[in-house]
Design a protein around this motif. Structure first.
Motif, PDB file in Angstrom:
ATOM      1  N   MET A   1       0.852  -1.195   0.000  1.00 64.93           N
ATOM      2  CA  MET A   1       0.000   0.000   0.000  1.00 64.93           C
ATOM      3  C   MET A   1       0.879   1.232   0.000  1.00 64.93           C
ATOM      4  SD  MET A   1      -2.545   0.838   3.120  1.00 64.93           S
ATOM      5  CE  MET A   1      -2.560   2.390   4.004  1.00 64.93           C
ATOM      6  N   SER A   2       0.805   1.971  -1.106  1.00 65.26           N
ATOM      7  CA  SER A   2       1.743   3.069  -1.287  1.00 65.26           C
ATOM      8  C   SER A   2       1.377   4.292  -0.450  1.00 65.26           C
ATOM      9  CB  SER A   2       1.793   3.444  -2.756  1.00 65.26           C
ATOM     10  OG  SER A   2       0.525   3.841  -3.219  1.00 65.26           O
ATOM     11  N   GLN A   3       0.308   4.942  -0.799  1.00 63.77           N
ATOM     12  CA  GLN A   3      -0.020   6.193  -0.134  1.00 63.77           C
ATOM     13  C   GLN A   3      -1.496   6.491  -0.321  1.00 63.77           C
ATOM     14  OE1 GLN A   3       1.824   9.684  -1.708  1.00 63.77           O
ATOM     15  NE2 GLN A   3       2.015  10.633   0.300  1.00 63.77           N
ATOM     16  N   PRO A   5      -4.744   8.481  -1.283  1.00 63.73           N
ATOM     17  CA  PRO A   5      -4.971   9.452  -2.352  1.00 63.73           C
ATOM     18  C   PRO A   5      -5.035  10.865  -1.780  1.00 63.73           C
ATOM     19  CG  PRO A   5      -6.611   7.680  -2.397  1.00 63.73           C
ATOM     20  CD  PRO A   5      -5.847   7.541  -1.130  1.00 63.73           C
ATOM     21  N   LEU A 112     -13.243   4.775  -6.426  1.00 64.12           N
ATOM     22  CA  LEU A 112     -13.392   4.176  -5.102  1.00 64.12           C
ATOM     23  C   LEU A 112     -14.245   5.128  -4.287  1.00 64.12           C
ATOM     24  CD1 LEU A 112      -9.657   3.143  -4.513  1.00 64.12           C
ATOM     25  CD2 LEU A 112     -11.488   1.840  -5.628  1.00 64.12           C
ATOM     26  N   LEU A 123      -9.016   6.482  -9.885  1.00 63.53           N
ATOM     27  CA  LEU A 123      -7.736   5.829 -10.158  1.00 63.53           C
ATOM     28  C   LEU A 123      -7.589   5.625 -11.663  1.00 63.53           C
ATOM     29  CD1 LEU A 123      -7.628   2.968  -7.489  1.00 63.53           C
ATOM     30  CD2 LEU A 123      -6.744   5.295  -7.286  1.00 63.53           C
ATOM     31  N   HIS A 125      -5.844   2.673 -13.101  1.00 62.69           N
ATOM     32  CA  HIS A 125      -5.136   1.425 -12.832  1.00 62.69           C
ATOM     33  C   HIS A 125      -5.143   0.593 -14.095  1.00 62.69           C
ATOM     34  CE1 HIS A 125      -4.592  -2.538 -10.647  1.00 62.69           C
ATOM     35  NE2 HIS A 125      -3.654  -1.799 -10.098  1.00 62.69           N
ATOM     36  N   ALA A 127      -3.832  -2.187 -14.941  1.00 64.97           N
ATOM     37  CA  ALA A 127      -4.067  -3.627 -14.851  1.00 64.97           C
ATOM     38  C   ALA A 127      -5.564  -3.919 -14.844  1.00 64.97           C
ATOM     39  CB  ALA A 127      -3.409  -4.184 -13.583  1.00 64.97           C
ATOM     40  N   GLY A 152     -16.975   1.000  -0.718  1.00 59.43           N
ATOM     41  CA  GLY A 152     -16.238   0.404   0.389  1.00 59.43           C
ATOM     42  C   GLY A 152     -15.900   1.436   1.440  1.00 59.43           C
ATOM     43  N   LEU A 153     -14.779   1.219   2.096  1.00 57.11           N
ATOM     44  CA  LEU A 153     -14.342   2.121   3.155  1.00 57.11           C
ATOM     45  C   LEU A 153     -12.939   2.628   2.830  1.00 57.11           C
ATOM     46  CD1 LEU A 153     -15.088   0.907   6.797  1.00 57.11           C
ATOM     47  CD2 LEU A 153     -16.006   2.887   5.586  1.00 57.11           C
ATOM     48  N   CYS A 154     -12.784   3.943   2.857  1.00 59.18           N
ATOM     49  CA  CYS A 154     -11.452   4.492   2.603  1.00 59.18           C
ATOM     50  C   CYS A 154     -10.559   4.246   3.817  1.00 59.18           C
ATOM     51  CB  CYS A 154     -11.540   5.984   2.291  1.00 59.18           C
ATOM     52  SG  CYS A 154     -11.916   7.020   3.711  1.00 59.18           S
ATOM     53  N   ALA A 155      -9.259   4.426   3.621  1.00 58.46           N
ATOM     54  CA  ALA A 155      -8.296   4.108   4.668  1.00 58.46           C
ATOM     55  C   ALA A 155      -8.606   4.866   5.951  1.00 58.46           C
ATOM     56  CB  ALA A 155      -6.887   4.437   4.171  1.00 58.46           C
ATOM     57  N   GLN A 158     -11.576   3.505   7.819  1.00 61.40           N
ATOM     58  CA  GLN A 158     -11.324   2.196   8.437  1.00 61.40           C
ATOM     59  C   GLN A 158     -10.750   2.376   9.832  1.00 61.40           C
ATOM     60  OE1 GLN A 158      -9.188  -0.685   5.841  1.00 61.40           O
ATOM     61  NE2 GLN A 158      -9.728   0.773   4.234  1.00 61.40           N
TER      62      GLN A 158
END
Lengths: 163, 163
Positions: A1-3, A5, A112, A123, A125, A127, A152-155, A158
């Motif tokens: 997990m980089s950083q 947003p 997201l 994003l 992304h 891939a 969902g739930l952002c960091a 959470q």
DNA sequence: AAAGTGATGTTATTCTATAACGATTCAGCC
DNA sequence: GGCTGAATCGTTATAGAATAACATCACTTT
């Protein structure tokens, strides 16, 4: 997990808005289309909020700014223009609009959406794009507008929810 | 490219519908929830159409079947139940509903929607699921409901359009 | 039969989006 | 400047999607 947003970190958001508006002006003049005052105001309102804005939210804010409120078509036309120019996105799952943070890419992007704080992040992304392209190709389907919206739930939320 | 999805090939669709209804009955009784007559009829209508059905389309067909038409809440409640049980999906980009062809998997699935013939096909493409999971994880986002809806042209309509 | 729960019916309303038409504004040209 | 065509915006009405609130019905349990 980089950083996390940018939208989820503290930052001077006025800079983002200013940059987006300037970028939009350049894009529009380069294409010979008119970023009118109304369209610019709508774009600004959409950008000022990290949470996707409904058309009627925009209507409300416009009418608060200058006393009298235009009809829904006025706002929807401005939004249609901004969508055509790739300056905003529409999130089908929320019936709401969001400033495009990657206007240099043509594609749809992925979103997201936090169900808690309602912040939405875009994003690019590759891939995911490729996986969808492959899935479609495997059944002979020609992709035109991929749309990925992840609830969902952002960091941040959470950790808040755990607390 | 392996093979066109079943929905795009000629087949006896009554078998699909029957199978889906029987499967739904089993699932519901196993979970101790009631697949009432109304719910079953709604599920049948949704399944009979390869094209996602709007709630008001369902309402219309119900009222044609037995003379008098229930209100929208009646249909929406049935749809909510079917959604909870994972028996139908809602396509946000169309405001429409579609029978779930993979009820054994919990996940959201991916939908390929043909803009020409309006047929929608559900895929369970694990690489796409994984790509989305990875994209979300890279920014610390916890996925709850991924949603992938791809607008484009199905294989059959591509050849038709070329002709 | 009585009571309680879940399911459905009914009416009204909210929210989202567009159709249709009129008025205005803007760019290019005489 | 003044004219013209096209784009933009205003306005009213309406369509389409979904839900709130409350009444009624049905089914199960006791």
């Amino acid at each position: 997990m980089s950083q996390a947003p940018l939208a989820c970190r503290p930052h001077n958001h006025d800079h983002c808005v200013d940059h987006a508006l300037q970028d939009a002006e350049q894009r529009c003049s380069a294409r010979g289309v008119r970023l009118t005052e109304l369209r610019k105001r709508v774009l600004e309102l959409v950008w000022q909020s990290h949470q996707p804005l409904g058309a009627y939210d925009i209507l409300e804010q416009l009418s608060q700014q200058d006393g009298r409120r235009p009809g829904p078509p006025t706002v929807y036309r401005a939004l249609d223009f901004l969508l055509e120019q790739g300056l905003v996105h529409r999130l089908a799952s929320l019936n709401a609009f969001l400033g495009c943070t990657h206007p240099e890419h043509g594609g749809g992007g992925q979103f997201l959406i936090c169900r808690q704080c309602r912040v939405a992040v875009e994003l690019e992304h590759s891939a995911t794009d490729q996986a969808i392209a492959q899935a479609a190709a495997s059944v002979g389907f020609a992709v035109e507008q991929p749309m990925v919206e992840v609830l969902g739930l952002c960091a941040r939320c959470q950790t808040r929810e755990g607390a």
